[in-house]
Design an enzyme around this catalytic site. Structure first.
Site, mmCIF file in Angstrom:
data_model
loop_
_atom_site.group_PDB
_atom_site.id
_atom_site.type_symbol
_atom_site.label_atom_id
_atom_site.label_comp_id
_atom_site.label_asym_id
_atom_site.label_seq_id
_atom_site.Cartn_x
_atom_site.Cartn_y
_atom_site.Cartn_z
ATOM 1 N N TYR A 53 0.815 -1.220 0.000
ATOM 2 C CA TYR A 53 0.000 0.000 0.000
ATOM 3 C C TYR A 53 0.843 1.261 0.000
ATOM 4 C CZ TYR A 53 -3.870 -3.080 1.406
ATOM 5 O OH TYR A 53 -4.819 -4.061 1.472
ATOM 6 N N SER A 234 -13.374 -4.656 0.523
ATOM 7 C CA SER A 234 -14.245 -4.080 -0.512
ATOM 8 C C SER A 234 -15.725 -4.290 -0.193
ATOM 9 C CB SER A 234 -13.919 -4.652 -1.896
ATOM 10 O OG SER A 234 -12.668 -4.185 -2.351
ATOM 11 N N LEU A 236 -17.929 -2.157 0.150
ATOM 12 C CA LEU A 236 -18.713 -1.203 -0.638
ATOM 13 C C LEU A 236 -18.344 -1.242 -2.125
ATOM 14 C CD1 LEU A 236 -18.901 1.945 1.691
ATOM 15 C CD2 LEU A 236 -20.648 0.211 1.265
ATOM 16 N N LYS A 244 -22.899 6.402 -5.527
ATOM 17 C CA LYS A 244 -22.420 7.627 -6.181
ATOM 18 C C LYS A 244 -22.183 7.473 -7.679
ATOM 19 C CE LYS A 244 -17.598 6.869 -4.680
ATOM 20 N NZ LYS A 244 -16.551 7.413 -3.787
#
Length: 346
Positions: A53, A234, A236, A244
């Site tokens: 990351y 994940s 969402l 959105k």
């Protein structure tokens, strides 16, 4: 906050885990610190990171996220209050700038030592293999196709031996897998059963959301029978289950606007499923994001739900999902949509 135990341990973790993969790219160090401050105020005590990351991975940003967490620990002096998880990158094109030697003994030791230094800590509570070395289906690949050119040799015993030695040295406490299949998960579990001195994988970090419930097909039974907990990532769908992107919208600065390659959650069928979940959430008087997260929180095989956010508004809504209890009626309606449009975004 609700708390569970990491399986087979007395380590108590929050049901909401703070994901960190945007820190150092979409989020600054100061924003990462602010997210950790707020999360801890809300009772979150579980952070997940990785040497890879921030995402998308790039050699110029290698391990910046771990450094941000390390600077926060140094400032706060609260390392013992946090259950910390990290991961070693596997052998893959996207991580070849880190190393190309896979999960060899030297690679694992090098990765752990590097993470410890960057995080500013003497130990990592949960150390995970980010994805398998062998050729298999993960990162959005729905089905398994055997690759006859894959010359992977089973080195699972050797991997567990190295991890055992690191546990004995006190550098890691427990181990887990990530992006694993039922075969791989059971292969690790059986190896540690047969050889009792080897550490047991206690968690598996795989994708799980309303748009991708494939974990239920083979892995949920393993979770129940073997007591290996899912750390759901994940939940969402890269933000798709916030609603959105509905109607073809592409908000400026959003993850998909900046990184269109992560588009598997906004295909035609996935968007239709998202629309139907959105309508259910609206009719139930809750936001789509909180309904989506509350569903993940409610699953018996989920040890912790890894949420991530680029803004404080998103973070507050996501952590607040722990207060949402879905009725049996809403869950039944979710299952109706799932039966109609199953797993549109693996």
């Amino acid at each position: 906050m609700i708390y569970t135990n990491l399986p087979h341990t007395d380590i108590e973790v929050s049901k909401i885990c703070l994901g960190t993969m945007t820190w150092g790219n979409q989020n600054t160090e100061a924003e990462g610190h602010a997210q950790m401050d707020y999360a801890v105020e809300q009772g979150v005590n579980f952070f997940d990171t990785a040497e890879l990351y921030p995402i998308p991975a790039h050699k110029d940003r290698y391990a910046v996220t771990e450094k941000i967490i390390g600077s926060w620990f140094k400032k706060k002096g609260n390392r013992e209050d946090i259950v910390l998880a990290s991961k070693i990158a596997g052998r893959a094109e996207m991580s070849k700038f880190i190393r190309t030697t896979g999960f060899s003994r030297d690679s694992i030791i090098e990765a752990v030592e590097g993470s410890l230094q960057r995080l500013g800590t003497d130990y990592i509570d949960l150390y995970q293999l980010h994805w398998p070395e062998r050729s298999t289906n993960y990162f959005g690949k729905r089905g398994y196709t055997h690759d006859i050119a894959d010359h992977w040799e089973d080195n699972i015993h050797q991997i567990l031996e190295t991890l055992r030695d690191l546990v004995r040295e006190g550098k890691i406490r427990h181990v887990g897998v990530s992006n694993e299949t039922p075969w791989g998960t059971m292969r690790y579990l059986e190896e540690s059963k047969v050889h009792g001195t080897l550490p047991r994988m206690i968690t598996v970090q795989n994708p799980y959301s309303l748009l991708n419930r494939l974990y239920e097909v083979g892995m949920a039974e393993i979770s129940a029978r073997e007591q290996i907990g899912l750390l759901a990532y994940s939940p969402l769908g890269f933000g798709a289950l916030s609603g959105k992107y509905l109607g073809g919208r592409m908000p400026e600065g959003s993850r998909l606007q900046r990184f269109p390659q992560y588009n598997r959650y906004v295909g035609e069928t996935a968007s239709e499923a998202t629309k139907q979940y959105y309508e259910l959430a609206q009719s139930s008087g809750i936001s789509l994001a909180q309904m989506s997260l509350a569903f993940v929180n409610s699953r018996h095989f989920v040890t912790s739900n890894i949420i991530g956010a680029t803004t404080m508004r998103q973070l507050k809504e996501n952590i607040g999902s722990i207060e949402v209890q879905l009725t049996e009626e809403i869950i039944n309606e979710i299952d109706v949509i799932h039966q109609r449009l199953p797993n549109p975004a693996p």
